[in-house]
Design a protein around this motif. Structure first.
Motif, PDB file in Angstrom:
ATOM      1  N   GLU A 150      28.179  46.190  29.500  1.00  0.00           N
ATOM      2  CA  GLU A 150      28.405  45.962  28.087  1.00  0.00           C
ATOM      3  C   GLU A 150      29.609  46.749  27.609  1.00  0.00           C
ATOM      4  O   GLU A 150      29.702  47.954  27.806  1.00  0.00           O
ATOM      5  CB  GLU A 150      27.164  46.370  27.298  1.00  0.00           C
ATOM      6  CG  GLU A 150      27.304  46.168  25.797  1.00  0.00           C
ATOM      7  CD  GLU A 150      26.076  46.625  25.066  1.00  0.00           C
ATOM      8  OE1 GLU A 150      26.021  46.459  23.847  1.00  0.00           O
ATOM      9  OE2 GLU A 150      25.181  47.170  25.723  1.00  0.00           O
ATOM     10  N   TRP A 169      30.650  39.860  22.647  1.00  0.00           N
ATOM     11  CA  TRP A 169      30.838  40.414  23.989  1.00  0.00           C
ATOM     12  C   TRP A 169      32.270  40.215  24.415  1.00  0.00           C
ATOM     13  O   TRP A 169      32.864  39.178  24.196  1.00  0.00           O
ATOM     14  CB  TRP A 169      29.925  39.722  24.989  1.00  0.00           C
ATOM     15  CG  TRP A 169      28.482  39.966  24.713  1.00  0.00           C
ATOM     16  CD1 TRP A 169      27.616  39.167  24.052  1.00  0.00           C
ATOM     17  CD2 TRP A 169      27.730  41.116  25.078  1.00  0.00           C
ATOM     18  NE1 TRP A 169      26.383  39.730  23.978  1.00  0.00           N
ATOM     19  CE2 TRP A 169      26.416  40.923  24.600  1.00  0.00           C
ATOM     20  CE3 TRP A 169      28.041  42.298  25.779  1.00  0.00           C
ATOM     21  CZ2 TRP A 169      25.417  41.845  24.791  1.00  0.00           C
ATOM     22  CZ3 TRP A 169      27.034  43.212  25.975  1.00  0.00           C
ATOM     23  CH2 TRP A 169      25.749  42.986  25.476  1.00  0.00           C
ATOM     24  N   ARG A 211      34.651  40.160  27.821  1.00  0.00           N
ATOM     25  CA  ARG A 211      34.561  40.087  29.280  1.00  0.00           C
ATOM     26  C   ARG A 211      35.000  41.407  29.892  1.00  0.00           C
ATOM     27  O   ARG A 211      35.972  42.008  29.475  1.00  0.00           O
ATOM     28  CB  ARG A 211      35.463  38.960  29.795  1.00  0.00           C
ATOM     29  CG  ARG A 211      35.310  38.719  31.290  1.00  0.00           C
ATOM     30  CD  ARG A 211      36.268  37.646  31.750  1.00  0.00           C
ATOM     31  NE  ARG A 211      35.931  36.347  31.204  1.00  0.00           N
ATOM     32  CZ  ARG A 211      35.093  35.502  31.800  1.00  0.00           C
ATOM     33  NH1 ARG A 211      34.534  35.812  32.942  1.00  0.00           N
ATOM     34  NH2 ARG A 211      34.827  34.331  31.253  1.00  0.00           N
ATOM     35  N   PRO A 247      30.930  32.857  34.667  1.00  0.00           N
ATOM     36  CA  PRO A 247      30.945  32.749  33.204  1.00  0.00           C
ATOM     37  C   PRO A 247      30.585  34.075  32.538  1.00  0.00           C
ATOM     38  O   PRO A 247      29.792  34.858  33.062  1.00  0.00           O
ATOM     39  CB  PRO A 247      29.878  31.684  32.922  1.00  0.00           C
ATOM     40  CG  PRO A 247      29.808  30.876  34.177  1.00  0.00           C
ATOM     41  CD  PRO A 247      30.053  31.850  35.296  1.00  0.00           C
ATOM     42  N   ALA A 296      28.866  36.845  30.544  1.00  0.00           N
ATOM     43  CA  ALA A 296      27.455  37.076  30.243  1.00  0.00           C
ATOM     44  C   ALA A 296      27.208  38.570  30.124  1.00  0.00           C
ATOM     45  O   ALA A 296      27.811  39.361  30.850  1.00  0.00           O
ATOM     46  CB  ALA A 296      26.567  36.484  31.339  1.00  0.00           C
ATOM     47  N   PRO A 297      26.327  38.991  29.217  1.00  0.00           N
ATOM     48  CA  PRO A 297      25.997  40.409  29.076  1.00  0.00           C
ATOM     49  C   PRO A 297      25.089  40.860  30.208  1.00  0.00           C
ATOM     50  O   PRO A 297      24.499  40.029  30.914  1.00  0.00           O
ATOM     51  CB  PRO A 297      25.258  40.467  27.733  1.00  0.00           C
ATOM     52  CG  PRO A 297      24.603  39.118  27.633  1.00  0.00           C
ATOM     53  CD  PRO A 297      25.586  38.148  28.247  1.00  0.00           C
ATOM     54  N   PRO A 357      24.932  39.201  35.445  1.00  0.00           N
ATOM     55  CA  PRO A 357      25.296  37.811  35.716  1.00  0.00           C
ATOM     56  C   PRO A 357      26.774  37.514  35.468  1.00  0.00           C
ATOM     57  O   PRO A 357      27.308  36.547  36.011  1.00  0.00           O
ATOM     58  CB  PRO A 357      24.403  37.021  34.746  1.00  0.00           C
ATOM     59  CG  PRO A 357      24.044  37.996  33.672  1.00  0.00           C
ATOM     60  CD  PRO A 357      23.957  39.329  34.346  1.00  0.00           C
ATOM     61  N   GLY A 358      27.448  38.329  34.687  1.00  0.00           N
ATOM     62  CA  GLY A 358      28.866  38.108  34.414  1.00  0.00           C
ATOM     63  C   GLY A 358      29.798  38.791  35.379  1.00  0.00           C
ATOM     64  O   GLY A 358      31.010  38.825  35.149  1.00  0.00           O
TER      65      GLY A 358
END
Length: 223
Positions: A28, A40, A42, A99, A101-102, A209-210
């Protein structure tokens, strides 16, 4: 470098070779307030540079804003659970960003420190057993308990490097580093072993996941 309203610069996403790079932060990252809502950003990739001042080593984070020549000629792969057969000439393999994602847990973050053993494109003889060690840092505020690295290609073929499906991670408090190791057995035929893992919690849920997978890339040869 893009800019948000008010002249605040928004970090650019950098695509680097072979999964994570030294000093890359995943997790994060708070963004400037925008119309009363949070958003968020990236994760940004950094290269960690050690500078010695007296007897103290200071880590300087430097943003890598472009691809190297090796990255430009290596194949780009997504985070899919299976990959095509690769040849030693394609090492190092470049992985693209999944993609945005947090993290699974708010405040959780990880920094890739280094490959302690078997850096990318190390040559290992066929039919050998070696140990791969990654060094990561818990850079967030969430203690790591029951975490592990889960292999993405669970159905291991005879021509692939063999490992356990889940590599345990020692409980790691925020701010601490941890060495994660697994035994690797190379196949009987030459080729490129490109094996990827994602960090998961005790329930098997992906934590970041990111982020790109943690991986190792071994050139298997008869030497």
């Amino acid at each position: 470098m893009d800019h948000l309203p008010g002249g605040v610069a928004e970090p650019r996403t950098v695509r680097l070779a072979s999964g994570w790079s030294a000093g890359e932060i995943v997790g994060e990252v708070p963004a400037p307030a925008r119309r009363g809502r949070s958003r968020w950003i990236r994760p940004v990739a950094f290269a960690a540079v050690a500078v010695t001042v007296g007897s103290v080593a200071v880590i300087v984070a430097v943003v890598n804003s472009g691809s190297t020549p090796d990255e430009q000629h290596s194949p780009a792969l997504s985070g899919a659970s299976s990959i095509a057969v690769l040849s030693p000439a394609e090492c190092p393999v470049r992985s693209t960003n999944p993609p945005l994602a947090p993290p699974l847990h708010k405040g959780d973050a990880v920094v890739f420190i280094e490959d302690v053993t078997l850096p990318d494109c190390t040559r290992v003889r066929t039919g050998k057993t070696v140990t791969k060690i990654w060094r990561l840092k818990n850079a967030g505020t969430v203690p790591w308990k029951g975490y592990s690295l889960r292999r993405l290609d669970v159905t291991q073929q005879a021509d692939q490097c063999q490992t356990i499906a889940h590599v345990p991670i020692k409980d790691t408090p925020p701010g601490e580093m941890v060495d994660i190791e697994t035994v690797v057995t190379t196949p009987s035929k030459p080729g490129l072993c490109y094996v990827r893992f994602k960090m998961v919690d005790a329930s098997g849920t992906v934590l970041f996941p990111g982020s790109r997978p943690v991986n190792f890339q071994i050139i298997v040869d008869t030497l």
